[in-house]
Design an enzyme around this catalytic site. Structure first.
Site, PDB file in Angstrom:
ATOM      1  N   ASP A 130       8.894  21.184  25.743  1.00  0.00           N
ATOM      2  CA  ASP A 130       9.024  19.788  26.190  1.00  0.00           C
ATOM      3  C   ASP A 130       7.677  19.288  26.739  1.00  0.00           C
ATOM      4  OD1 ASP A 130      10.231  17.402  26.872  1.00  0.00           O
ATOM      5  OD2 ASP A 130      11.421  18.210  28.520  1.00  0.00           O
TER       6      ASP A 130
ATOM      7  N   THR B 251      16.056  29.176  24.492  1.00  0.00           N
ATOM      8  CA  THR B 251      15.667  30.594  24.642  1.00  0.00           C
ATOM      9  C   THR B 251      14.507  30.808  25.618  1.00  0.00           C
ATOM     10  OG1 THR B 251      14.062  30.639  22.814  1.00  0.00           O
ATOM     11  CG2 THR B 251      16.378  31.082  22.269  1.00  0.00           C
TER      12      THR B 251
ATOM     13  N   GLY C 223       7.530  24.215  29.142  1.00  0.00           N
ATOM     14  CA  GLY C 223       7.799  24.783  27.823  1.00  0.00           C
ATOM     15  C   GLY C 223       7.435  23.854  26.676  1.00  0.00           C
TER      16      GLY C 223
HETATM   17  N1  AR6 Z   1       6.023  25.234  19.956  1.00  0.00           N
HETATM   18  C1  AR6 Z   1       7.130  25.912  19.609  1.00  0.00           C
HETATM   19  N2  AR6 Z   1       7.901  26.591  20.488  1.00  0.00           N
HETATM   20  C2  AR6 Z   1       7.507  26.577  21.784  1.00  0.00           C
HETATM   21  C3  AR6 Z   1       6.358  25.891  22.240  1.00  0.00           C
HETATM   22  C4  AR6 Z   1       5.596  25.185  21.266  1.00  0.00           C
HETATM   23  N3  AR6 Z   1       4.523  24.505  21.602  1.00  0.00           N
HETATM   24  N4  AR6 Z   1       6.254  26.084  23.589  1.00  0.00           N
HETATM   25  C5  AR6 Z   1       7.286  26.874  23.955  1.00  0.00           C
HETATM   26  N5  AR6 Z   1       8.036  27.183  22.866  1.00  0.00           N
HETATM   27  P1  AR6 Z   1      11.751  26.140  26.565  1.00  0.00           P
HETATM   28  P2  AR6 Z   1      14.644  25.701  26.860  1.00  0.00           P
HETATM   29  C6  AR6 Z   1       9.271  27.999  22.774  1.00  0.00           C
HETATM   30  O1  AR6 Z   1      11.671  26.785  27.899  1.00  0.00           O
HETATM   31  O2  AR6 Z   1      14.883  27.157  27.073  1.00  0.00           O
HETATM   32  C7  AR6 Z   1      11.828  22.506  29.768  1.00  0.00           C
HETATM   33  O3  AR6 Z   1      11.252  22.462  31.016  1.00  0.00           O
HETATM   34  C8  AR6 Z   1       9.514  29.020  23.849  1.00  0.00           C
HETATM   35  O4  AR6 Z   1       8.811  30.217  23.582  1.00  0.00           O
HETATM   36  O5  AR6 Z   1      10.689  25.191  26.174  1.00  0.00           O
HETATM   37  O6  AR6 Z   1      15.558  24.965  25.925  1.00  0.00           O
HETATM   38  C9  AR6 Z   1      12.762  21.337  29.484  1.00  0.00           C
HETATM   39  O7  AR6 Z   1      12.345  20.154  30.133  1.00  0.00           O
HETATM   40  C10 AR6 Z   1      11.022  29.237  23.715  1.00  0.00           C
HETATM   41  O8  AR6 Z   1      11.314  30.223  22.739  1.00  0.00           O
HETATM   42  O9  AR6 Z   1      13.150  25.348  26.385  1.00  0.00           O
HETATM   43  C11 AR6 Z   1      14.059  21.832  30.032  1.00  0.00           C
HETATM   44  O10 AR6 Z   1      14.187  21.602  31.406  1.00  0.00           O
HETATM   45  C12 AR6 Z   1      11.536  27.901  23.198  1.00  0.00           C
HETATM   46  O11 AR6 Z   1      10.372  27.136  22.855  1.00  0.00           O
HETATM   47  C13 AR6 Z   1      14.034  23.309  29.759  1.00  0.00           C
HETATM   48  O12 AR6 Z   1      12.662  23.667  29.690  1.00  0.00           O
HETATM   49  C14 AR6 Z   1      12.362  27.128  24.182  1.00  0.00           C
HETATM   50  O13 AR6 Z   1      11.854  27.318  25.497  1.00  0.00           O
HETATM   51  C15 AR6 Z   1      14.658  23.657  28.436  1.00  0.00           C
HETATM   52  O14 AR6 Z   1      14.720  25.049  28.293  1.00  0.00           O
END
Ligand code: AR6
Length: 176
Positions: free
Chosen positions: A35, A123, A33
């Site tokens: 991260d 999310t 994601g």
């Molecule tokens: N810019 C902005 N938003 C983004 C981007 C980006 N480049 N890429 C994804 N999103 P997530 P979580 C959005 O899964 O739910 C990781 O593996 C995405 O559409 O990144 O907090 C970490 O290491 C979504 O709406 O984070 C943790 O293990 C939002 O970012 C876990 O995921 C958050 O999605 C954290 O899960």
């Protein structure tokens, strides 16, 4: 306060702000994601600092935040926070999500950051319902800005249309 809050669609790694917030996990060792995108675009300097933090304090608890360099990114810092995994709503998820926003902003203030960009924490992989997360995110940021004038701008950077719509509608509510 509302004039300090913006919503945009796009990739948070491109934001030229003082700090971008990362939706990390407690290990601080990267992941998928947002991260994964931040570590990829920012380069190895971010992970190096994360490792030092882990050696010092053993990771980052849910709802808390730590700060590192932004490496090659246009931002100055990355604030890594850990949102809650959604487990049905009875495991303190709402409070922990609000804490993630609040603690990230406090760390931004402590490091003289005036402009901060957030993704929609929890999310994605963590499964927090997007509508509820949008309400909590905007409320937590708005409350923080009401009490702390050092922040000039908070930008919600939404990767998907649904979050963009939901967060924009919450921001409109606090503006009316
Ligand atoms: N810019 C902005 N938003 C983004 C981007 C980006 N480049 N890429 C994804 N999103 P997530 P979580 C959005 O899964 O739910 C990781 O593996 C995405 O559409 O990144 O907090 C970490 O290491 C979504 O709406 O984070 C943790 O293990 C939002 O970012 C876990 O995921 C958050 O999605 C954290 O899960």
């Amino acid at each position: 306060m509302q004039d300090k809050v913006e919503v945009t669609k796009g990739d948070i790694t491109r934001m030229k702000v003082d700090a971008i917030v990362n939706a990390a996990n407690s290990s601080l060792m990267g992941g998928g994601g947002v991260d994964g995108a931040i570590h990829r675009a920012g380069g190895p300097a971010i992970l190096e600092e994360c490792k030092k933090i882990v050696a010092r304090q053993g990771g980052c608890k849910t709802g808390e935040a730590v700060i590192t360099t932004a490496g090659n990114l246009p931002a100055k810092f990355v604030i890594h926070t850990v949102g809650p995994v959604w487990n049905g709503g009875n495991r303190n998820e709402r409070i922990l999500l609000a804490n993630a926003y609040r603690n990230s902003l406090q760390l931004a203030v402590d490091n003289n950051c005036k402009t901060v960009a957030f993704p929609a924490i929890s999310t994605g992989v963590y499964g927090f319902p997007k509508a509820a997360a949008a309400t909590i995110a905007v409320q937590a940021v708005n409350e923080f800005l009401a009490n702390e004038r050092a922040i000039d701008k908070v930008i919600f950077v939404c990767f998907d249309e649904e979050n963009f719509r939901l967060i924009q509608s919450e921001v409109q509510k606090i503006s009316s």
